[in-house]
Design a protein around this motif. Structure first.
Motif, PDB file in Angstrom:
ATOM      1  N   LEU A  51      73.061   2.893  41.030  1.00 12.19           N
ATOM      2  CA  LEU A  51      71.670   2.573  40.706  1.00 12.19           C
ATOM      3  C   LEU A  51      70.853   3.819  41.022  1.00 12.19           C
ATOM      4  N   LEU A  52      70.300   4.445  40.008  1.00 13.01           N
ATOM      5  CA  LEU A  52      69.774   5.801  40.131  1.00 13.01           C
ATOM      6  C   LEU A  52      68.284   5.857  39.766  1.00 13.01           C
ATOM      7  N   ASP A  53      67.479   6.273  40.722  1.00 13.20           N
ATOM      8  CA  ASP A  53      66.048   6.465  40.489  1.00 13.20           C
ATOM      9  C   ASP A  53      65.834   7.666  39.564  1.00 13.20           C
ATOM     10  N   VAL A  54      64.842   7.571  38.678  1.00  8.60           N
ATOM     11  CA  VAL A  54      64.562   8.671  37.756  1.00  8.60           C
ATOM     12  C   VAL A  54      63.781   9.784  38.434  1.00  8.60           C
ATOM     13  N   PHE A  81      69.694   3.238  35.506  1.00  8.19           N
ATOM     14  CA  PHE A  81      68.468   3.869  35.986  1.00  8.19           C
ATOM     15  C   PHE A  81      67.496   2.816  36.514  1.00  8.19           C
ATOM     16  N   THR A  82      66.855   3.132  37.621  1.00  6.13           N
ATOM     17  CA  THR A  82      65.782   2.297  38.158  1.00  6.13           C
ATOM     18  C   THR A  82      64.500   3.122  38.119  1.00  6.13           C
ATOM     19  N   VAL A 103      66.669  -0.649  34.754  1.00  6.72           N
ATOM     20  CA  VAL A 103      66.004  -1.715  35.507  1.00  6.72           C
ATOM     21  C   VAL A 103      64.650  -1.181  35.942  1.00  6.72           C
ATOM     22  N   THR A 104      63.587  -1.897  35.619  1.00  2.00           N
ATOM     23  CA  THR A 104      62.247  -1.410  35.943  1.00  2.00           C
ATOM     24  C   THR A 104      61.783  -1.918  37.301  1.00  2.00           C
ATOM     25  N   LYS A 105      60.924  -1.136  37.914  1.00  2.99           N
ATOM     26  CA  LYS A 105      60.300  -1.506  39.188  1.00  2.99           C
ATOM     27  C   LYS A 105      58.902  -2.053  38.890  1.00  2.99           C
ATOM     28  N   PRO A 106      58.414  -3.018  39.703  1.00  3.42           N
ATOM     29  CA  PRO A 106      59.087  -3.576  40.883  1.00  3.42           C
ATOM     30  C   PRO A 106      60.336  -4.382  40.510  1.00  3.42           C
ATOM     31  N   ILE A 107      61.338  -4.304  41.387  1.00  2.00           N
ATOM     32  CA  ILE A 107      62.626  -4.938  41.136  1.00  2.00           C
ATOM     33  C   ILE A 107      62.476  -6.464  41.102  1.00  2.00           C
ATOM     34  N   GLN A 108      63.072  -7.078  40.092  1.00  2.00           N
ATOM     35  CA  GLN A 108      63.174  -8.534  40.018  1.00  2.00           C
ATOM     36  C   GLN A 108      64.595  -8.916  40.427  1.00  2.00           C
ATOM     37  N   PRO A 109      64.776  -9.545  41.598  1.00  2.03           N
ATOM     38  CA  PRO A 109      66.112  -9.780  42.156  1.00  2.03           C
ATOM     39  C   PRO A 109      67.101 -10.432  41.194  1.00  2.03           C
ATOM     40  N   ALA A 110      66.679 -11.458  40.470  1.00  2.00           N
ATOM     41  CA  ALA A 110      67.619 -12.155  39.585  1.00  2.00           C
ATOM     42  C   ALA A 110      68.125 -11.242  38.477  1.00  2.00           C
ATOM     43  N   ILE A 111      67.226 -10.437  37.923  1.00  2.00           N
ATOM     44  CA  ILE A 111      67.622  -9.518  36.850  1.00  2.00           C
ATOM     45  C   ILE A 111      68.534  -8.431  37.383  1.00  2.00           C
ATOM     46  N   LEU A 112      68.200  -7.863  38.538  1.00  2.00           N
ATOM     47  CA  LEU A 112      69.042  -6.809  39.125  1.00  2.00           C
ATOM     48  C   LEU A 112      70.437  -7.350  39.414  1.00  2.00           C
ATOM     49  N   ARG A 113      70.490  -8.534  40.023  1.00  2.00           N
ATOM     50  CA  ARG A 113      71.796  -9.116  40.374  1.00  2.00           C
ATOM     51  C   ARG A 113      72.640  -9.374  39.119  1.00  2.00           C
ATOM     52  N   ALA A 114      72.010  -9.885  38.065  1.00  2.00           N
ATOM     53  CA  ALA A 114      72.743 -10.205  36.846  1.00  2.00           C
ATOM     54  C   ALA A 114      73.250  -8.946  36.157  1.00  2.00           C
ATOM     55  N   ARG A 115      72.398  -7.941  36.054  1.00  2.00           N
ATOM     56  CA  ARG A 115      72.820  -6.727  35.346  1.00  2.00           C
ATOM     57  C   ARG A 115      73.896  -5.971  36.117  1.00  2.00           C
ATOM     58  N   VAL A 116      73.737  -5.885  37.416  1.00  2.00           N
ATOM     59  CA  VAL A 116      74.774  -5.232  38.225  1.00  2.00           C
ATOM     60  C   VAL A 116      76.091  -6.006  38.102  1.00  2.00           C
ATOM     61  N   GLY A 117      76.025  -7.330  38.192  1.00  2.00           N
ATOM     62  CA  GLY A 117      77.240  -8.135  38.084  1.00  2.00           C
ATOM     63  C   GLY A 117      77.939  -7.963  36.751  1.00  2.00           C
ATOM     64  N   ASN A 118      77.169  -7.943  35.665  1.00  2.00           N
ATOM     65  CA  ASN A 118      77.755  -7.764  34.343  1.00  2.00           C
ATOM     66  C   ASN A 118      78.457  -6.425  34.208  1.00  2.00           C
ATOM     67  N   HIS A 119      77.803  -5.363  34.673  1.00  2.00           N
ATOM     68  CA  HIS A 119      78.379  -4.026  34.502  1.00  2.00           C
ATOM     69  C   HIS A 119      79.553  -3.783  35.451  1.00  2.00           C
ATOM     70  N   ILE A 120      79.538  -4.382  36.625  1.00  2.91           N
ATOM     71  CA  ILE A 120      80.696  -4.294  37.526  1.00  2.91           C
ATOM     72  C   ILE A 120      81.906  -4.983  36.888  1.00  2.91           C
ATOM     73  N   GLU A 121      81.691  -6.146  36.282  1.00  2.00           N
ATOM     74  CA  GLU A 121      82.775  -6.866  35.631  1.00  2.00           C
ATOM     75  C   GLU A 121      83.313  -6.081  34.434  1.00  2.00           C
ATOM     76  N   LEU A 122      82.421  -5.498  33.643  1.00  2.51           N
ATOM     77  CA  LEU A 122      82.857  -4.685  32.504  1.00  2.51           C
ATOM     78  C   LEU A 122      83.684  -3.497  32.964  1.00  2.51           C
TER      79      LEU A 122
END
Length: 309
Positions: A51-54, A81-82, A103-122
């Motif tokens: 997860l990388l800040d611009v 990118f965050t 992923v845009t800030k401010p972070i939305q926990p549900a969206i962050l968790r879902a996107r990270v989970g999807n990409h880890i599984e892929l």
């Protein structure tokens, strides 16, 4: 299944704390507060996702992503990118550099968790497919493709230092007769057992045992000189003999045996992987010609490339 590892890169500690709170229950989380620290951390402990800040002082997120994707050891790590920028130009630039998501800030926990989970599984699925592509399905050893890739890499690496490299070729003696006598299922079990014996004999983490094809196996021994390689070859032969697999149609033993060819050389910049393969195969042929169930070894130099096989 082991927990995935996430590297969070952000120069604002408060942002790291927020993302860590969202992810720490499901993943091992690493932190970096600068671009250079992120690169150092990723190289020391490659994560499953970054997860990388611009916007960061010094090396910004775009440059960090570029260097990650240019590094063969890191290029397959997915980067998200965050950013609080939220404009299309920055998003397109990040995606063009190889990032897989934003992923845009401010972070939305549900969206962050879902996107990270999807990409880890892929990534897990991609890693499985990549492993299957270079693994022999029957024995679990590296296959010929992986062995040839590894040999090419080692020749290039050791060519810079002039160190030793050895290739060993192994063939099960009278295997056609074994299949004809006991059947192909028994032949498959024999190959599996010989592969396991090979793994037990080749002990160093840097060594690579492989199934080269059919009843033929191979090993790459980086740094192994002729004396050390000969010891490994003898260990392989002894481990196979200790299996005590009956072979009533063998002409040399009541049990399964192997013929082995060993080729060792100091790597030089102008040498090619084919030189080791050609010479190891020549030594294997000599082992068979001289009666099988034996090890034949040679030390060669660059001139062997000019010899006829």
């Amino acid at each position: 299944m082991s927990r995935g590892t996430i590297l969070i890169v952000d120069d604002e500690v408060s942002n790291i704390e927020i993302m860590n709170a969202v992810l720490e229950d499901d993943y091992e989380v690493l932190f970096s507060t600068s671009g250079q620290q992120a690169l150092d951390t990723a190289r020391a402990t490659p994560p499953d996702l970054i997860l990388l800040d611009v916007l960061m002082p010094g090396i910004d997120g775009f440059e960090v992503c570029r260097q990650i994707k240019d590094d063969p050891q890191l290029a397959d790590i997915p980067v998200i990118f965050t950013t609080g920028l939220g404009d299309t130009d920055h998003e397109m630039r990040g995606l063009s550099l190889g990032a897989i998501d934003y992923v845009t800030k401010p972070i939305q926990p549900a969206i962050l968790r879902a996107r990270v989970g999807n990409h880890i599984e892929l990534k897990r699925l991609r890693d499985q497919l990549a492993s299957m592509a270079v693994t022999d399905a029957l024995t679990g050893l590296s296959n010929r493709r992986q062995m040839e890739q590894a040999l090419k890499s080692e020749v290039g690496r050791l060519g810079r230092t002039g160190d030793w490299l050895t290739v060993i070729m192994i063939d099960i003696d009278f295997f056609k007769q074994f299949n004809d006598t006991y059947g192909h299922p028994a032949g498959d079990r024999c190959i599996v057992m010989v592969g396991a014996a090979l793994t037990r004999a080749v002990k160093r983490a840097s060594d690579l045992p492989a199934r080269y094809g059919g009843e033929e196996f191979a090993c790459i021994l980086p740094g192994a000189d002729p004396e050390g390689a000969a010891l490994v070859a003898q260990e392989i032969s002894l481990h196979v003999q200790s299996l005590n697999i009956p072979h009533e149609r063998s002409q040399i033993s009541p049990f399964i045996t192997v013929s082995i060819g060993v080729a060792s050389a100091r790597c030089l910049p102008d040498m090619t992987p084919e030189m080791w393969m050609k010479e190891a195969d020549r030594q294997l042929y000599l082992s068979k010609q001289q009666g099988r169930n034996r090890v034949t070894s040679t030390e060669f130099g660059a001139v062997v490339d000019n010899l006829q096989a």
